[in-house]
Design an enzyme around this catalytic site. Structure first.
Site, PDB file in Angstrom:
ATOM      1  N   TYR A  59       0.787  -1.148  -0.075  1.00 52.85           N
ATOM      2  CA  TYR A  59       0.069   0.251  -0.007  1.00 52.85           C
ATOM      3  C   TYR A  59       0.842   1.225  -0.004  1.00 52.85           C
ATOM      4  CZ  TYR A  59      -3.630   3.056   1.824  1.00 52.85           C
ATOM      5  OH  TYR A  59      -4.723   4.229   1.835  1.00 52.85           O
TER       6      TYR A  59
ATOM      7  N   LYS B  93      -1.239  -1.088  -4.240  1.00 51.25           N
ATOM      8  CA  LYS B  93      -2.203  -0.202  -4.089  1.00 51.25           C
ATOM      9  C   LYS B  93      -1.607   1.154  -4.194  1.00 51.25           C
ATOM     10  CE  LYS B  93      -6.049   1.664  -1.265  1.00 51.25           C
ATOM     11  NZ  LYS B  93      -5.633   3.166  -0.966  1.00 51.25           N
TER      12      LYS B  93
END
Length: 321
Positions: free
Chosen positions: A155, A185
């Protein structure tokens, strides 16, 4: 007390894994008026995403979900509830297991594996920060190895973490150190970095999910597989129509959707827009009570709610809604 769970979804080793693409809702954590997590609301929440927004993937306990403001116990309970209520309805439930200390991350990763999560994601630690690729990869590897059969996502959100290690650099040799590495992400506006990652991903083994909603069309143009974002909770249907227009391709129509979503976001950002305000917007759009945020965040003002609702209601989307 968290009890032992039989996985709600089939193990990826038993059935072919469906590729994660399209829209992923960064889920909000519903709370009661006194600030406790409101688990009974999640069943209605799942049905709303699937039936009203046509969104069948979720990212749980991330930034929008106030994951770093929740206890480990609360995060486990939320993960379990999303898995339970999403059974046979959602395609992917990705659980964010990042925290500021390694043991908590590892505990949450093991738990996600036990309940059959479709993937886990980890944010870079942002108090004591990794200063180079090797330090970051070492941290991520220690977490991913606790759930070796679960797809692992990094992330990347440097505006919040301050960790600005380029993803292009991170990806070099990543599979050798993290065999279950699945993708990123990517919540940054650096489309050059994203484009270089996608350009190097010639075999398509990694998935790149963009996390800056107001710039999604630009990310699609350089090859993003899909997107994780908070606006897909309440603008998922319109954004799906943008994806369809882009795929046709009908760039003019796709731009129209992106510009209108941007018009709303530009308006609310000027008013002050964050997790608390996202909860308020989701509440008045869906009718599902999302409750207050957890301190130090405070509720959206009544003035914000009135202005944001009026603005959203005034937008005429190309599909007539």
């Amino acid at each position: 007390m968290v009890i032992a769970f039989i996985p709600f979804f089939p193990n990826s080793s038993m059935t072919p894994r469906k590729k994660l693409e399209g829209l992923v809702a960064a889920t909000i954590t519903p709370m009661t008026p006194d600030g406790q997590i409101n688990l009974p609301v999640i069943r209605q929440y799942v049905d709303y995403l699937v039936n009203e927004q046509n969104v069948k993937n979720v990212f749980v306990n991330g930034t929008t979900g106030e994951g770093l403001s929740l206890s480990v116990q609360e995060r486990k309970q939320l993960a379990e509830e999303w898995m339970c209520q999403g059974k046979d309805k959602l395609d992917h439930v990705i659980i964010h297991v990042g925290a500021l200390n390694l043991p908590e991350c590892q505990e949450l990763a093991r738990h996600a594996a036990v309940i059959g999560a479709g993937g886990i994601a980890v944010i870079a630690p942002f108090f004591f920060k990794p200063t180079n690729k090797d330090e970051l990869v070492a941290f991520l590897q220690k977490i991913a190895s606790e759930a070796p059969e679960v797809p692992f996502y990094y992330y990347h959100i440097p505006p919040l973490t301050g960790v600005k290690i380029r993803v292009e650099e991170l990806l070099d040799g990543i599979k050798a150190q993290i065999p279950n590495f699945q993708g990123v992400k990517f919540s940054d506006t650096d489309l050059l970095d994203l484009a270089q990652c996608i350009n190097k991903n010639e075999t398509g083994e990694f998935e790149f999910l963009y996390g800056v909603d107001e710039q999604l069309l630009g990310a699609l143009a350089v090859g993003a597989n899909g997107a994780v974002g908070s606006t897909y909770n309440y603008l998922g249907r319109q954004t799906n129509l943008m994806l369809q227009a882009f795929a046709k391709p009908d760039l003019a129509l796709a731009q129209k959707y992106q510009f209108l979503a941007g018009e709303f976001l530009n308006f609310v950002i000027k008013l002050g827009f964050g997790v608390a305000q996202t909860k308020a917007v989701m509440t008045f759009v869906s009718g599902i009570p999302m409750g207050p945020p957890r301190l130090p965040l405070v509720r959206a003002s009544s003035e914000f709610i009135v202005k944001a609702k009026a603005k959203l209601d005034s937008i005429v989307w190309p599909d007539g809604d």
